[in-house]
Design an enzyme around this catalytic site. Structure first.
Site, short mmCIF file in Angstrom:
data_model
loop_
_atom_site.label_atom_id
_atom_site.label_comp_id
_atom_site.label_asym_id
_atom_site.label_seq_id
_atom_site.Cartn_x
_atom_site.Cartn_y
_atom_site.Cartn_z
N LYS A 230 0.36 -1.21 -0.12
CA LYS A 230 0.24 0.40 0.23
C LYS A 230 1.06 1.16 -0.28
O LYS A 230 1.89 1.75 1.13
CB LYS A 230 -0.87 -0.27 1.23
N ASP A 235 -2.34 10.76 3.59
CA ASP A 235 -3.84 10.21 3.71
C ASP A 235 -4.31 11.53 4.94
O ASP A 235 -4.36 11.21 6.49
CB ASP A 235 -3.99 8.78 4.66
N LYS A 242 -9.31 13.25 8.30
CA LYS A 242 -9.06 12.73 9.63
C LYS A 242 -8.95 13.81 10.68
O LYS A 242 -8.42 15.12 10.39
CB LYS A 242 -7.83 11.85 9.88
N ASP A 253 2.03 6.06 5.86
CA ASP A 253 0.81 5.44 5.42
C ASP A 253 0.79 4.91 3.90
O ASP A 253 0.64 4.27 3.38
CB ASP A 253 -0.39 6.13 5.15
N ASP A 312 -11.54 7.33 4.20
CA ASP A 312 -10.68 7.41 4.81
C ASP A 312 -10.32 5.68 4.80
O ASP A 312 -9.44 5.43 5.75
CB ASP A 312 -11.30 7.27 6.02
N GLU A 314 -9.08 4.10 2.56
CA GLU A 314 -8.60 4.29 0.85
C GLU A 314 -7.89 3.15 0.86
O GLU A 314 -7.54 2.39 -0.75
CB GLU A 314 -8.14 5.89 0.31
N ARG A 316 -7.59 -0.40 1.48
CA ARG A 316 -7.76 -1.50 0.78
C ARG A 316 -8.43 -1.37 -0.38
O ARG A 316 -8.53 -2.09 -0.99
CB ARG A 316 -9.44 -1.82 1.80
#
Length: 465
Positions: A230, A235, A242, A253, A312, A314, A316
């Site tokens: 990933k 993010d 967030k 991230d 949030d 995202e 996956r």
């Protein structure tokens, strides 16, 4: 990148300070064999033979001194047994008084890792060199340390300097080193071929445009191994933004991508007889007028439609498209890394990557490998009973589970929908960050689950000597 090549050297009887290894069980016997002045100095330095303790001992000449170091077990040194010494001793050359360093070579190296890209002042400490008769192990230890440092460097770099383009550049650098093929998909081709990666990253400034980065290496006739990471370079949470406290560390991230690239580097450096396929979906989850929205329905590369329950969730989404492509090659196995859920951290804390697998043998291999190299993972259930939490009234699946229960499990179940049933797959939900320093492991970006996966691959595919 830190240079570890000169921190381990063959012992040819060069001048060096001696390191005596002692554990708590052997302390009394060792003290009994020492002269009074040594016992007095050890006591003055409060040396009790415990792990990571050490004391400086006098020699016969004024400038002569040696070291006694405490370890958990003198019979078998673990990776971090010598790390405190490599952090704290004066610069110079050292050797163990007896026995082999073995796995402890790694900690000797990683303890001397420095992330100084943004520091004006120079670090005043010099190199600590370990002399060893285990010459055949030097290169392997250095490769491991380089891979750990690669993860740390990538994760520690701020998002302004580590966007999708920089991840691409880092991958190309590794590809060139090992004469691997590198391919990048972006723009219209990304939108049509990998629509979920495009949707997550389309709101970012064009300098941070999303892309799928691929590296291929090895003999096409060898077993195929796909590694997916990933690569969300920052993010914000998207429109489901967030809070600032949760956004502070989101430069990390892309830690899954850092792990995947480092694992690829290890595989190629060891020349394992596999056909390697590395996939890094890279994007920034930003906020702008064209950001994807809660309630949107995305069509994935696999053809599944995905309702967006939360922007949030995202990671996956980008992994789903990358896993679908990885599965199209019908690989022998798939490994993915992701800083995917806070739920995994609540469940197992920062040190243990949560492990999910659709194959019992693969899960057992990963567990054994992690134990063998002191890089543990902890398996959580990939329990299909929670799949109903991802149901959608208007699409094939929702990207966010209802109710907030079992967040790490539902995220893994989402990914499972994009992996072919017949392909063994392991998913590592890793933190990629160390919130407090330990010997050999400074606060900041960290490789967690990297050495376990590499050891597993070595056991599966390593050439017989």
């Amino acid at each position: 990148m830190n240079d570890f090549s000169d921190l381990l050297k063959a012992d040819n009887n060069q001048p060096a300070r001696s390191i005596r290894i002692v554990d708590a069980q052997g302390l009394e016997s060792w003290l009994g064999s020492q002269p009074e002045r040594v016992r007095a100095l050890a006591a003055a330095q409060k040396f009790r033979g415990k792990a990571h303790e050490f004391a400086i001992l006098p020699g016969e000449e004024a400038a002569d001194w040696s070291v006694v170091a405490g370890v958990a077990s003198a019979a078998k040194l673990g990776p971090w047994c010598l790390a405190r010494l490599a952090e704290a001793l004066p610069e110079g050359a050292y050797r163990l008084a007896e026995g082999a360093a073995g796995a402890a070579m790694l900690g000797w190296l990683t303890a001397q890792y420095r992330f100084d890209r943004y520091r004006r002042e120079e670090n005043g400490s010099g190199a600590r060199v370990l002399l060893t008769a285990e010459v055949a192990q030097i290169d392997a230890a250095a490769r491991l340390a380089e891979a750990v440092a690669l993860v740390r460097d990538l994760v520690n770099t701020p998002a302004a300097d580590m966007g999708p383009a920089e991840l691409e550049a880092a991958t190309r650098k590794v590809a060139e080193r090992f004469e691997a093929d590198c391919k990048v998909t972006k723009g219209d081709a990304l939108e049509h071929g990998f629509p979920m990666i495009h949707a997550v990253g389309k709101a970012a400034d064009k300098r941070f445009a999303p892309r799928l980065i691929e590296l291929r290496w090895g003999d096409p006739g060898h077993p195929k191994v796909a590694v997916v990471g990933k690569g969300i370079c920052f993010d914000s949470g998207g429109l489901d933004i967030k809070p600032s406290s949760a956004m502070r560390l989101m430069k990390k991230d892309m830690g899954g991508a850092a792990h995947a690239l480092a694992l690829a580097q290890l595989v190629m450096g060891a020349r394992l007889p596999v056909r390697l396929h590395l996939l890094i979906p890279a994007a920034e989850n930003a906020v702008s007028g064209n950001a994807f929205r809660p309630g949107d329905i995305l069509r994935s590369r696999k053809g599944l439609t995905v309702e967006i329950g939360n922007t949030d969730a995202e990671g996956r989404l980008v992994l789903g498209d990358a896993l679908a492509l990885a599965g199209e090659d019908k690989p022998d196995l798939i490994i993915d890394y992701a800083t995917l859920t806070g739920a995994a951290r609540v469940a197992v804390g920062p040190d243990l990557p949560a492990l999910f697998a659709n194959d019992e043998a693969l899960a057992a291999e990963m567990d054994a490998a992690g134990t063998a190299v002191d890089d543990p993972t902890w398996r959580l259930p990939l329990w299909d009973g929670y799949a109903e939490m991802l149901k959608s009234d208007v699409a094939d699946i929702n990207n966010a589970g209802e109710g907030g229960f079992a967040g790490a499990i539902t995220a893994a179940l989402f990914l499972k929908r994009f992996v072919p049933d017949a392909v063994p797959w392991v998913h590592l939900d890793t933190f990629a960050w160390r919130p407090a320093s330990r010997p050999g492991r400074p606060k900041g970006g960290e490789a967690l689950g990297l050495r376990a996966a590499f050891h597993m691959l070595q056991a599966r595919y390593g050439r017989k000597k």
